[in-house]
Design an enzyme around this catalytic site. Structure first.
Site, PDB file in Angstrom:
ATOM      1  N   GLN A  75      26.994 -47.704 -15.395  1.00 22.29           N
ATOM      2  CA  GLN A  75      26.002 -46.829 -14.796  1.00 22.29           C
ATOM      3  C   GLN A  75      25.963 -45.461 -15.454  1.00 22.29           C
ATOM      4  O   GLN A  75      25.244 -44.562 -15.016  1.00 22.29           O
ATOM      5  CB  GLN A  75      26.272 -46.683 -13.297  1.00 22.29           C
ATOM      6  CG  GLN A  75      26.139 -47.987 -12.532  1.00 22.29           C
ATOM      7  CD  GLN A  75      26.590 -47.875 -11.085  1.00 22.29           C
ATOM      8  OE1 GLN A  75      27.050 -46.834 -10.625  1.00 22.29           O
ATOM      9  NE2 GLN A  75      26.475 -48.971 -10.348  1.00 22.29           N
ATOM     10  N   HIS A 138      29.294 -45.227 -10.266  1.00 27.43           N
ATOM     11  CA  HIS A 138      29.293 -44.228  -9.187  1.00 27.43           C
ATOM     12  C   HIS A 138      29.496 -42.806  -9.723  1.00 27.43           C
ATOM     13  O   HIS A 138      30.290 -42.029  -9.199  1.00 27.43           O
ATOM     14  CB  HIS A 138      30.356 -44.558  -8.133  1.00 27.43           C
ATOM     15  CG  HIS A 138      30.088 -45.821  -7.384  1.00 27.43           C
ATOM     16  ND1 HIS A 138      30.795 -46.180  -6.253  1.00 27.43           N
ATOM     17  CD2 HIS A 138      29.203 -46.824  -7.594  1.00 27.43           C
ATOM     18  CE1 HIS A 138      30.358 -47.359  -5.812  1.00 27.43           C
ATOM     19  NE2 HIS A 138      29.376 -47.766  -6.622  1.00 27.43           N
ATOM     20  N   GLU A 232      22.051 -45.165   2.715  1.00 31.52           N
ATOM     21  CA  GLU A 232      21.816 -44.111   3.693  1.00 31.52           C
ATOM     22  C   GLU A 232      20.846 -43.053   3.201  1.00 31.52           C
ATOM     23  O   GLU A 232      20.780 -42.747   2.014  1.00 31.52           O
ATOM     24  CB  GLU A 232      23.137 -43.412   4.038  1.00 31.52           C
ATOM     25  CG  GLU A 232      24.153 -44.283   4.725  1.00 31.52           C
ATOM     26  CD  GLU A 232      25.414 -43.523   5.097  1.00 31.52           C
ATOM     27  OE1 GLU A 232      26.308 -44.140   5.705  1.00 31.52           O
ATOM     28  OE2 GLU A 232      25.511 -42.305   4.788  1.00 31.52           O
ATOM     29  N   TYR A 242      30.168 -37.090   5.833  1.00 27.98           N
ATOM     30  CA  TYR A 242      29.174 -38.149   6.015  1.00 27.98           C
ATOM     31  C   TYR A 242      29.798 -39.546   6.077  1.00 27.98           C
ATOM     32  O   TYR A 242      29.076 -40.541   6.062  1.00 27.98           O
ATOM     33  CB  TYR A 242      28.087 -38.013   4.947  1.00 27.98           C
ATOM     34  CG  TYR A 242      27.237 -36.804   5.238  1.00 27.98           C
ATOM     35  CD1 TYR A 242      26.082 -36.913   5.984  1.00 27.98           C
ATOM     36  CD2 TYR A 242      27.650 -35.533   4.853  1.00 27.98           C
ATOM     37  CE1 TYR A 242      25.325 -35.794   6.317  1.00 27.98           C
ATOM     38  CE2 TYR A 242      26.907 -34.408   5.175  1.00 27.98           C
ATOM     39  CZ  TYR A 242      25.748 -34.546   5.912  1.00 27.98           C
ATOM     40  OH  TYR A 242      25.012 -33.434   6.255  1.00 27.98           O
ATOM     41  N   TYR A 253      30.934 -56.592  -1.074  1.00 28.06           N
ATOM     42  CA  TYR A 253      29.970 -57.461  -1.756  1.00 28.06           C
ATOM     43  C   TYR A 253      30.245 -58.941  -1.520  1.00 28.06           C
ATOM     44  O   TYR A 253      29.342 -59.774  -1.619  1.00 28.06           O
ATOM     45  CB  TYR A 253      29.952 -57.145  -3.257  1.00 28.06           C
ATOM     46  CG  TYR A 253      29.305 -55.820  -3.569  1.00 28.06           C
ATOM     47  CD1 TYR A 253      27.945 -55.620  -3.336  1.00 28.06           C
ATOM     48  CD2 TYR A 253      30.041 -54.767  -4.088  1.00 28.06           C
ATOM     49  CE1 TYR A 253      27.339 -54.408  -3.609  1.00 28.06           C
ATOM     50  CE2 TYR A 253      29.445 -53.550  -4.372  1.00 28.06           C
ATOM     51  CZ  TYR A 253      28.096 -53.370  -4.132  1.00 28.06           C
ATOM     52  OH  TYR A 253      27.499 -52.155  -4.412  1.00 28.06           O
TER      53      TYR A 253
END
Length: 357
Positions: A75, A138, A232, A242, A253
């Site tokens: 990513q 991430h 979210e 949070y 997963y």
């Protein structure tokens, strides 16, 4: 296809209630457009995840040389781009990216620099997340400025959910707030705290790939990827937790559970969540009159299902949701331009413009 002159070529039309929407190709020469922003003269800046920064000016796409080396794996890569709100006087452009840190280590970093012809010059690091990690996912990482000129950067948990997002002694799984040079504002919630990273504004986040200033309220809105389910949308407030991974509406997963609770005292509830996950990336508020009933709504890209997700807002809450452009492809970035049009970065298709017919 190549971009010639003005934006052109309608791809396909879509219905949203009585309104028909279509898209037009702005450029198809960027494969994975991750971030989009505009210079005051209307030129568009586009990041390509593989590591290139492009400027689109009068129909010509030009690569800007001198951008930082990136870890273009998983990513990672060259991520967001943001033009300083006072660019006319200081000339600063900000880039977030996955920075190589030696060996297999990498982290999320932000640099600012200036554009000199086709070069990124005077580059200086304003933020670097600690610790670095060997993972390749991430990273976050969106960049925005608020109405007071403070810089916000989102950083993912780097795949270490059990240590990073709930601990204040690291930068990962957090939203950070700083002055435009990377220094710490005097009123930051953890300024002076000896055990906390001073730039932390909020914590308990998984992988925030959406960050936007609500132009109607001035609040910072964020969305983040959940695991399997539990994506979210949050309104970010200072010093708030949070919840990730203590509370979540998702599961592993493989379908197994990692937490048995969705609520806990001292942890914020999302204003909206998605089960199944839509894999949200990029978002912006519609303030333009060009799209009729979309004005005032929040638009979010879906990577997993390949559409534009409309969130109808009322009293700062999401009251209705709708799929737009279903099947368009993996929408990576959503931005309203200075011309009032919505622009989408779609993987494998380039940058598209939303048109209301």
């Amino acid at each position: 296809m190549k971009y010639i002159g003005l934006v052109w070529i309608v791809i396909i039309s879509y219905m949203a209630g009585a309104q028909v929407y279509s898209t037009e190709v702005v450029t198809d020469e960027v494969n994975v457009p991750w971030g989009i922003d505009w210079l005051p003269n209307g030129d568009m800046l586009i990041t390509e995840r593989d590591g290139q920064l492009f400027r689109l000016s009068a129909g010509n796409l030009t690569e800007i040389k001198g951008t930082p080396q990136v870890v273009a794996e998983g990513q990672g890569g060259l991520l967001d781009v943001k033009v300083h709100p006072d660019y006319a006087s200081n000339g600063y452009v900000y880039l977030s990216y996955s920075k190589p840190m030696g060996g297999k280590l990498a982290t999320t970093a932000v640099v600012r620099g200036k554009l000199s012809k086709n070069s990124f010059v005077e580059s200086a690091e304003v933020f670097r997340a600690e610790p670095a990690s060997t993972t390749r996912h991430h990273y976050g990482s969106r960049i925005i400025f608020d109405k007071d000129g403070y810089l916000y950067v989102s950083v993912g948990d780097r795949g270490n959910r059990d240590e990073n997002p709930q601990a204040l002694n690291n930068h990962c799984g957090k939203i950070h707030r700083m002055n435009d040079d990377g220094s710490v504002p005097a009123d930051n919630p953890y300024n002076g705290n000896p055990i906390a990273m001073q730039t932390i504004y909020s914590y308990g986040h998984r992988n925030p790939q959406g960050l936007a200033l609500n132009p109607f309220t001035g609040a910072i809105w964020e969305h983040e990827h959940g695991p399997k389910g539990g994506d979210e949308v949050n309104v970010i407030q200072p010093k708030k937790n949070y919840g990730w991974p203590v509370i979540s509406y998702g599961v592993n997963y493989d379908g197994t559970s990692f937490t048995s609770i969705t609520e806990k005292d001292g942890m914020e509830q999302p204003i909206n969540y998605w089960v199944p996950s839509i894999a949200p990336s990029g978002m912006d508020f519609v303030t333009s009159d060009k799209y009729g009933a979309l004005k005032g709504d929040l638009l979010v890209g879906s990577l997993k299902f390949g559409y534009l997700h409309r969130c109808e807002l009322e009293d700062n809450k999401i009251v209705k949701e709708e799929k737009l452009l279903d099947g368009i492809g993996r929408v990576r970035v959503v931005r309203q331009g200075p011309d009032g049009f919505i622009y989408l970065g779609v993987e494998g298709k380039g940058v598209l413009r939303l048109v209301a017919n």
